[in-house]
Every structure is written in structure tokens, then in C-alpha cells.
Design an enzyme around this catalytic site. Structure first.
Site, PDB file in Angstrom:
ATOM      1  CB  VAL A   1     -11.554 -10.229  -1.511  1.00 16.81           C
ATOM      2  CG1 VAL A   1     -10.751  -9.084  -0.898  1.00 16.81           C
ATOM      3  CG2 VAL A   1     -11.652 -11.401  -0.543  1.00 16.81           C
ATOM      4  CB  CYS A   2     -11.401  -6.019  -3.615  1.00 12.47           C
ATOM      5  SG  CYS A   2     -10.963  -4.394  -4.270  1.00 12.47           S
ATOM      6  CB  THR A   3     -12.812  -5.586  -8.196  1.00  7.41           C
ATOM      7  OG1 THR A   3     -11.500  -6.162  -8.126  1.00  7.41           O
ATOM      8  CG2 THR A   3     -12.707  -4.083  -7.999  1.00  7.41           C
TER       9      THR A   3
END
Length: 331
Positions: free
Chosen positions: A109-111
Site C-alpha cells: 500500500v502506498c510507499t
């Protein structure tokens, strides 16, 4: 009782919302579905110590990443402001690779995508991350094909989500894959969220993007577009409404939104049409007219080009149960 084993990997300065957007839908799926094969969720961290999240709250975890035996069906790595330190920690990357080798699905998720990339798990694959961090991910890991547009991407057994609430969409896709669309829709309703946005939907709805730090002229133009989708929205018409030349408006849109006015109009119309398909029973021809398309055929072609599905199939996949089975003569 056989269960779906899910490991969520956290670390110092992980984002709590990334984690909650995974664990909460899985909890609700167990609770609502009374599943024969329920989800068993393990939140893991290096050393098994509580994680101080990026938002300042401390999260207790279920165990040590190093001592967790595996295998798990799905491993998901959270994002957060601590992702760079995590991606530079060899012992953590070793454990990520160990669990990934025996997992049926691996996700971030995300970074968290930078951690998968540092572990070599995204080499030769298409992946996404939060649009703000996409250039950095692409620069640091040239063997990864970074696409900043979609809310999530699945490439083989690897999935990457754009960030924060897009974890809801990815997790709902897992629930649908494991237990069917009806349960995924019910979980989405309980979360008061969209009924499973498709992965290729843009990270930034044009309406959100248009209000994000734009000048007064662009802001006025985008608000006019949103309120007059069925009207003449040629560049000269919009420019006349906001009192500038068409050429100047085009320059402003390109510099502030990264697209010409015509592309913004098309995206706005398709975004609005998708919302109408998800939430109501209007015939496709009516939606086409309300959203400014010249004909139902033109709408179908444009919509399929954006979402890789014709409008009727999009509605059956992403609308609620009251509209999911509806037959559309115009679809």
C-alpha cells in the site's frame, strides 16, 4: 477450521490508515459472512515490538516478523513516512522475501511499494504507488514500470495500491476473489465506501484534482465543467465563461492540471457517468445524454476505452445488488 492467513507488515513510522484499511474490511468479512474459511490476520513488525505510527499513535502488533513461520496466503506491506528506512534495512527485506516466496499473493500500500521494490519483488513488473511518490519510485528502481494513475495494479501474484484508502479497494478485491462479489459489496456498504472501485480508476478524481492548489481561473473553469456536463464544453466556450482566451486557458490547464481542457472535460464526463452507473438505474442512453456525450454509442466507446468495460458490464460489477442484475436494453 481452515482459514485465509493474511500478514500485514508494519514498521517504525508506518501509516496507521494503510493498516486499518486492510484489517477492518477483513474483520467485517469474517463478521458479516460467517465464513467457513475466515481471514486470520497477523500484524507483524520487526522484533514484534509496538509500532509508533506516522500519525503519532502506537500500534500493538501480533508478533515478530522474524519469528513468524509462514506460509501465508497473502502478505501486504504498509506504507508510511518510515518507508525509506525500512527499504534500507537488509534484515527486514530478507524477511519480506522469505514470506513472499511462500505467499499466493503479495501486496503493498502506498510507499510500501518501495519496500517491495528494494526486495527485488517488483523487478520487471508494472506497479503503482501514491502519485506524489511515483517519480521517486521510478527514479530509484528503473527495473520497475511505475504507473502513477491507477488506484491499484495487479501483476501476477503481486499487487500494489496507490495509497491510504485505496487499500480498501484492493482488500475488497481480495474479498471478492476469495468469497464472491456479494460479500464484498456488503463489506463496502458497512464501510460506507464505494462498492469496489475498479483498479484502473484514476487515483485523483478530476473533481478532487481540480480543487487542489489551482488558480482562481482554473478553479472557476473546473467548477463550471462539473456543473454543466451536458452543455457545450469546448475550450472556447469554457474560456469565454471565465473571461480568458482559449489559448491562455489551455496553458493554465496544462501547467496546473497536466492536461488540456478537452481531456479534463472528457475525464469529468466519464467520472460522472461511472458514479451514475454505480449508484442508480438510469438507462445508458440517459446517462450518456446527461453527461454530455453525443450518443449512447459514443459514450460506450469512450467509457470502454477508459475502464476496459462497456457501461452495462461496469454497472453489473460495481453497483449495488439492487442494480447489479438489471438488464439494460440500451447497455
Amino acid at each position: 477450521m481452515e482459514s485465509h492467513s493474511m500478514a500485514v507488515v508494519a514498521y517504525h513510522q508506518a501509516e496507521l490508515l494503510d493498516i486499518a484499511c486492510i484489517t477492518t474490511p477483513l474483520f467485517l468479512a469474517n463478521h458479516i459472512g460467517q465464513l467457513t474459511h475466515p481471514y486470520r490476520v497477523h500484524v507483524l513488525a520487526p522484533g514484534g515490538t509496538p509500532v509508533r505510527c506516522a500519525t503519532g499513535l502506537t500500534l500493538s502488533v501480533d508478533g515478530s516478523l522474524e519469528k513468524f513461520p509462514g506460509p501465508v496466503e497473502t502478505m501486504i506491506v504498509a506504507g508510511g513516512t518510515g518507508h525509506e528506512e525500512a527499504a534500507a534495512t537488509g534484515s527486514l527485506l530478507q524477511q519480506i522475501r522469505r514470506l513472499a516466496a511462500s505467499s499466493s499473493r503479495v501486496a503493498s500500500v502506498c510507499t510500501g511499494a518501495s519496500i517491495l521494490a528494494a526486495a527485488g519483488l517488483l523487478d520487471g513488473r508494472r506497479a503503482t504507488t501514491h502519485w506524489r511518490f511515483a517519480p521517486d519510485l521510478a527514479g530509484r528502481f528503473p527495473r520497475v514500470t511505475v504507473d502513477p494513475a491507477p488506484i491499484y495494479i495487479r501483476d501476477g501474484k503481486i499487487a500494489t495500491a496507490a495509497g491510504v484508502t485505496s487499500a480498501l479497494d484492493l482488500t475488497l478485491s481480495f474479498i471478492q476473489e476469495d468469497h464472491g462479489a456479494a460479500l464484498a459489496r456488503q463489506v463496502a456498504r458497512d464501510l460506507v465506501t464505494y462498492l469496489h472501485r475498479p483498479g484502473d480508476q484514476a487515483q485523483m478524481s478530476v473533481f478532487v484534482a481540480a480543487d487542489n492548489g489551482c488558480s482562481g481561473t482554473v478553479h472557476a473553469a473546473t467548477r463550471y465543467v462539473a456543473a454543466h456536463l451536458a452543455d457545450d464544453l469546448s475550450t472556447p466556450a469554457i474560456a469565454s465563461h471565465v473571461g480568458v482566451s482559449g489559448r491562455h486557458l489551455s496553458r493554465l490547464f496544462q501547467s496546473e492540471l497536466g492536461m488540456p481542457p478537452a481531456r479534463f472535460v472528457r475525464s469529468a464526463r466519464l467520472d460522472a457517468a461511472a458514479r451514475l452507473l454505480e449508484s442508480g438505474q438510469l438507462p445508458v442512453a440517459v446517462i450518456a445524454r446527461r453527461c454530455g456525450f453525443s450518443s449512447a454509442d459514443q459514450f460506450r466507446q469512450c467509457f470502454a476505452g477508459q475502464y476496459a468495460l462497456p457501461p452495462s458490464k461496469y454497472r453489473s460489477r460495481f453497483s449495488g445488488p439492487d442494480t447489479a442484475g438489471m438488464e439494460e436494453a440500451a447497455g
